[in-house]
Design an enzyme around this catalytic site. Structure first.
Site, PDB file in Angstrom:
ATOM      1  CB  SER A  72      70.550  13.578  46.711  1.00 47.61           C
ATOM      2  OG  SER A  72      71.447  14.617  46.921  1.00 47.61           O
ATOM      3  CG  HIS A  73      68.787  17.274  48.326  1.00 46.24           C
ATOM      4  ND1 HIS A  73      69.314  16.755  47.160  1.00 46.24           N
ATOM      5  CD2 HIS A  73      67.697  17.956  47.976  1.00 46.24           C
ATOM      6  CE1 HIS A  73      68.569  17.142  46.151  1.00 46.24           C
ATOM      7  NE2 HIS A  73      67.585  17.872  46.603  1.00 46.24           N
ATOM      8  CG  ASP A  90      73.941  15.814  49.789  1.00 47.69           C
ATOM      9  OD1 ASP A  90      75.120  15.437  49.929  1.00 47.69           O
ATOM     10  OD2 ASP A  90      73.287  15.616  48.743  1.00 47.69           O
ATOM     11  NE  ARG A 146      65.639  22.836  41.622  1.00 43.11           N
ATOM     12  CZ  ARG A 146      65.220  22.270  42.754  1.00 43.11           C
ATOM     13  NH1 ARG A 146      64.670  23.004  43.699  1.00 43.11           N
ATOM     14  NH2 ARG A 146      65.337  20.965  42.938  1.00 43.11           N
ATOM     15  CE  LYS A 178      74.445   9.421  41.175  1.00 44.07           C
ATOM     16  NZ  LYS A 178      74.931  10.775  40.969  1.00 44.07           N
ATOM     17  CG  ASP A 227      76.130  14.605  45.898  1.00 43.87           C
ATOM     18  OD1 ASP A 227      75.426  15.080  46.810  1.00 43.87           O
ATOM     19  OD2 ASP A 227      75.659  14.115  44.851  1.00 43.87           O
ATOM     20  NE  ARG A 228      72.334  18.690  46.540  1.00 42.95           N
ATOM     21  CZ  ARG A 228      71.256  19.341  46.133  1.00 42.95           C
ATOM     22  NH1 ARG A 228      70.797  20.345  46.847  1.00 42.95           N
ATOM     23  NH2 ARG A 228      70.640  18.998  45.040  1.00 42.95           N
ATOM     24  NE  ARG A 244      67.694  11.705  43.571  1.00 42.28           N
ATOM     25  CZ  ARG A 244      68.474  12.738  43.668  1.00 42.28           C
ATOM     26  NH1 ARG A 244      67.974  13.923  43.952  1.00 42.28           N
ATOM     27  NH2 ARG A 244      69.771  12.616  43.518  1.00 42.28           N
ATOM     28  CG  ASP A 294      74.180  11.864  47.632  1.00 41.32           C
ATOM     29  OD1 ASP A 294      73.854  12.970  48.120  1.00 41.32           O
ATOM     30  OD2 ASP A 294      74.380  11.717  46.410  1.00 41.32           O
ATOM     31  CE  LYS A 327      75.562  17.581  43.992  1.00 42.90           C
ATOM     32  NZ  LYS A 327      74.798  17.008  42.867  1.00 42.90           N
ATOM     33  CB  SER A 349      72.015  22.796  43.732  1.00 41.95           C
ATOM     34  OG  SER A 349      72.870  22.083  42.863  1.00 41.95           O
ATOM     35  CD  GLU A 367      74.868  20.953  39.371  1.00 44.25           C
ATOM     36  OE1 GLU A 367      73.931  21.201  38.610  1.00 44.25           O
ATOM     37  OE2 GLU A 367      74.948  19.903  40.036  1.00 44.25           O
TER      38      GLU A 367
HETATM   39  C1  VG1 Z   1      68.977  19.454  41.778  1.00 41.02           C
HETATM   40  C2  VG1 Z   1      69.961  20.594  41.629  1.00 41.02           C
HETATM   41  C3  VG1 Z   1      71.073  20.198  40.680  1.00 41.02           C
HETATM   42  C4  VG1 Z   1      71.739  18.903  41.181  1.00 41.02           C
HETATM   43  C5  VG1 Z   1      70.702  17.823  41.387  1.00 41.02           C
HETATM   44  C6  VG1 Z   1      71.283  16.572  42.018  1.00 41.02           C
HETATM   45  O1  VG1 Z   1      68.395  19.155  40.523  1.00 41.02           O
HETATM   46  O2  VG1 Z   1      69.311  21.754  41.170  1.00 41.02           O
HETATM   47  O3  VG1 Z   1      72.002  21.249  40.589  1.00 41.02           O
HETATM   48  O4  VG1 Z   1      72.694  18.447  40.268  1.00 41.02           O
HETATM   49  O5  VG1 Z   1      69.661  18.301  42.257  1.00 41.02           O
HETATM   50  O6  VG1 Z   1      71.894  16.852  43.244  1.00 41.02           O
HETATM   51  P1  VG1 Z   1      66.951  19.674  40.079  1.00 41.02           P
HETATM   52  O7  VG1 Z   1      66.697  19.072  38.733  1.00 41.02           O
HETATM   53  O8  VG1 Z   1      66.008  19.247  41.150  1.00 41.02           O
HETATM   54  O9  VG1 Z   1      67.049  21.173  40.045  1.00 41.02           O
HETATM   55  V1  VG1 Z   1      72.116  15.658  44.409  1.00 41.02           V
HETATM   56  O10 VG1 Z   1      72.939  16.201  45.663  1.00 41.02           O
HETATM   57  O11 VG1 Z   1      70.819  14.849  44.189  1.00 41.02           O
HETATM   58  O12 VG1 Z   1      72.898  14.412  43.652  1.00 41.02           O
HETATM   59 CO    CO Z   2      73.491  14.699  46.908  1.00 42.79          CO
END
Ligand code: VG1
Ligand code: CO
Length: 542
Positions: A112-113, A276, A495, A125, A280-281, A21, A278, A375, A364, A362
């Site tokens: 993602s988000h 979100d 975090r 990815k 998955d959340r 990213r 993509d 997810k 998140s 998770e």
């Molecule tokens: C964050 C979350 C993690 C999740 C990842 C990808 O990672 O904490 O639980 O799997 O995002 O989510 P990090 O390393 O920033 O804490 V997503 O929706 O990008 O695929």
């Molecule tokens: Co996502």
């Protein structure tokens, strides 16, 4: 036709928690995306004639990136590339298509988000043939390969038409443009009781789903409106936009605050949800009740057998280490295994493939099952709707009933964003150095029972991952976890995960912040967060 383009390596192409990213501007640097894709293709075997799935969340640079990836796939010998129409595939749908098309793997284009647009974020990815994110062994190999690249292969060819369904040819490779939604919607219909949900709707049940102008809009319209019959107005922000309307497509209480505020009104719909960038959340909010992702996972574990696809029960469950232990209590009651893995969905893959677990999640806002290897936001929403259709309770009622049975894991995550990398590293180094001195130490009325730096050995393939986050475990089940994000694109994000357990006989109705106050102070005392970050408060609390 095939072009061999000389290039020089970039030093910063190490995939993080969920792929590579960076800012769009970085991805637009000459050869940057090409180098990463070539590194992926160089480390995977058996490409000749194989199928590759390509899709993204529709953010800015998605279409250009797909053209680049498709031409490189043809030049590298793939026989077929399958792409979602308009370049769209939600991450879980991409996982499903990889599995059903028996593809060698897939390239998923998403940050993602994270926000999208010319000055915002992009990501890529690689997912393997099981449909899941490449495990660390492969992502490490990709990084290693990226450091030694001196050329990549591509084609001189006109762009493919991403909006025309059906097959096209690209220098002898077939390009299949598919409907991104249909197969995924069918999969959902095979897992959940759509008739029971339609009856719920007939009885006046109202829902609202916020697609956050991201990829789930078309999925939500097809599933909630067309197949389940909820009014079209039940899906808001349903059109995918390149910049997500200028918002963060992050389904939490900060970025989905309008949904939250609506759901807290007395005349709110029965059920509110969001996903979100993509797809998955998931965010689940009942009228007057936000469900924390960790609680949602535990509630799914206790109730998923009410959905036809899971009627025979769960084989086991898995959660990432920082996720609350609420699901552990359900697993214990059900007599099934519960695994604790490092952060990131890639660690669930081997457990799912081996049939050790059915459900994963998770903190998140991620939950999913063995139906795919990612997810899955819309899946989680449907799982909740299915449970609501089978239990004569509101969302709030289900949550309270759960706490009364299992107790409540009060939980919050504090994010300190854009911290100088050196400062964040120094904080973690200091914490790690203090681990041995912590057991027995008191923080308010709490006593540290154990402290470690989480290390994981995959029980299936023996792969090891260490330094996955500092855990400070208190007597009685409370916990503090510290780790640095692996998905940010600016500086470091610290975090801090805070969890306090209250048994069923205890006080289940406290304000989260009050219930965690002592631990929050403890985190400050143990890690000197303010001094190390220069911030007097977290940037985001979820
Ligand atoms: C964050 C979350 C993690 C999740 C990842 C990808 O990672 O904490 O639980 O799997 O995002 O989510 P990090 O390393 O920033 O804490 V997503 O929706 O990008 O695929
Ligand atoms: Co996502």
């Amino acid at each position: 036709m095939i072009k061999r383009v000389p290039t020089t390596p970039f030093a910063d192409q190490k995939p993080g928690t969920s792929g590579l990213r960076k800012k769009v501007k970085v991805f637009q640097t000459a050869n940057y995306l090409e180098n990463f894709i070539q590194a992926v293709f160089d480390v995977i075997d058996d490409k000749q004639g194989a199928s590759l799935i390509i899709g993204g969340d529709g953010r800015y640079f998605n279409r250009q990136a797909i053209q680049i990836a498709a031409k490189m796939a043809a030049a590298n010998g793939f026989g077929r590339v399958v792409i979602g129409r308009a370049g769209l595939l939600s991450t879980p749908a991409a996982s499903h298509i990889i599995r059903t098309q028996k593809a060698l793997g897939g390239l998923i284009l998403s940050a993602s988000h994270n926000p999208g647009g010319p000055d915002e974020d992009f990501g890529i990815k690689y997912n393997t043939a099981n449909g899941g994110p490449a495990p660390e062994g492969i992502t490490d190999a990709i990084f290693h390969r990226s450091r030694g690249l001196d050329h990549y292969l591509t084609l001189d060819a006109p762009d493919i038409d991403l909006d025309r369904l059906g097959d096209q040819s690209l220098a002898g490779m077939t390009v299949s443009i598919i409907d991104p939604v249909a197969a995924y919607a069918d999969l959902m219909e095979s897992l959940f009781d759509f008739n029971a949900m339609r009856r719920l709707r007939d009885h006046g049940f109202c829902m609202t789903f916020d697609a956050m102008s991201a990829v789930t809009g078309p999925y939500a319209v097809e599933i909630f409106h067309r197949r389940l019959g909820f009014p079209a107005s039940s899906v808001v922000n349903g059109e995918p936009l390149e910049d997500f309307g200028g918002h963060h497509p992050d389904p939490n209480l900060v970025h989905a605050h309008l949904l939250y505020e609506r759901m807290m009104q007395p005349d709110a719909p029965d059920f509110g949800a969001a996903s979100d960038g993509d797809g998955d959340r998931n965010l689940i909010i009942g009228r007057g009740r936000f469900v924390t992702p960790s609680d949602s996972l535990a509630i799914l574990a206790a109730n998923l057998h009410l959905a036809p696809g899971y009627a025979s029960g769960l084989k086991g469950v898995a959660r990432s280490m920082p996720t609350s232990a609420a699901v552990d209590r359900v697993a214990e009651a059900l007599g099934i295994a519960c695994y604790e893995t490092p952060t990131g969905w890639k660690f669930f893959g081997s457990l799912l493939d081996a049939g050790r677990v059915t459900l994963c999640g998770e903190e998140s806002a991620g939950a999913g099952s063995d139906h795919v290897r990612e997810k899955d936001g819309v899946w989680a929403v449907l799982a909740w709707l299915n449970i609501l259709a089978k239990r004569d309770l509101s969302v709030d009622g289900i949550v309270r009933d759960h706490w009364a049975r299992f107790g409540r894991n009060y939980y919050a995550r504090h994010d300190y964003e854009g911290v100088a990398t050196a400062d964040a590293d120094a904080l973690m180094t200091k914490l790690r150095a203090s681990l041995a001195t912590l057991p027995g130490r008191s923080v308010g009325a709490l006593t540290v029972a154990r402290a470690d730096d989480f290390a994981y050995v995959d029980p299936v393939d023996g792969a090891t991952s260490d330094r996955q986050g500092v855990r400070i475990l208190f007597e009685g089940g409370s916990r503090l976890v510290f780790r640095l994000s692996g998905t940010g694109t600016v500086g470091a994000t610290l975090r801090v995960y805070i969890e306090a357990y209250e048994p069923p006989t205890g006080r289940l109705d406290r304000e989260v912040h009050d219930a965690l106050a002592e631990l929050i102070l403890g985190a400050e005392t143990l890690a000197d967060i303010r001094k190390a970050t220069g911030k007097s408060a977290p940037d985001v609390i979820t």
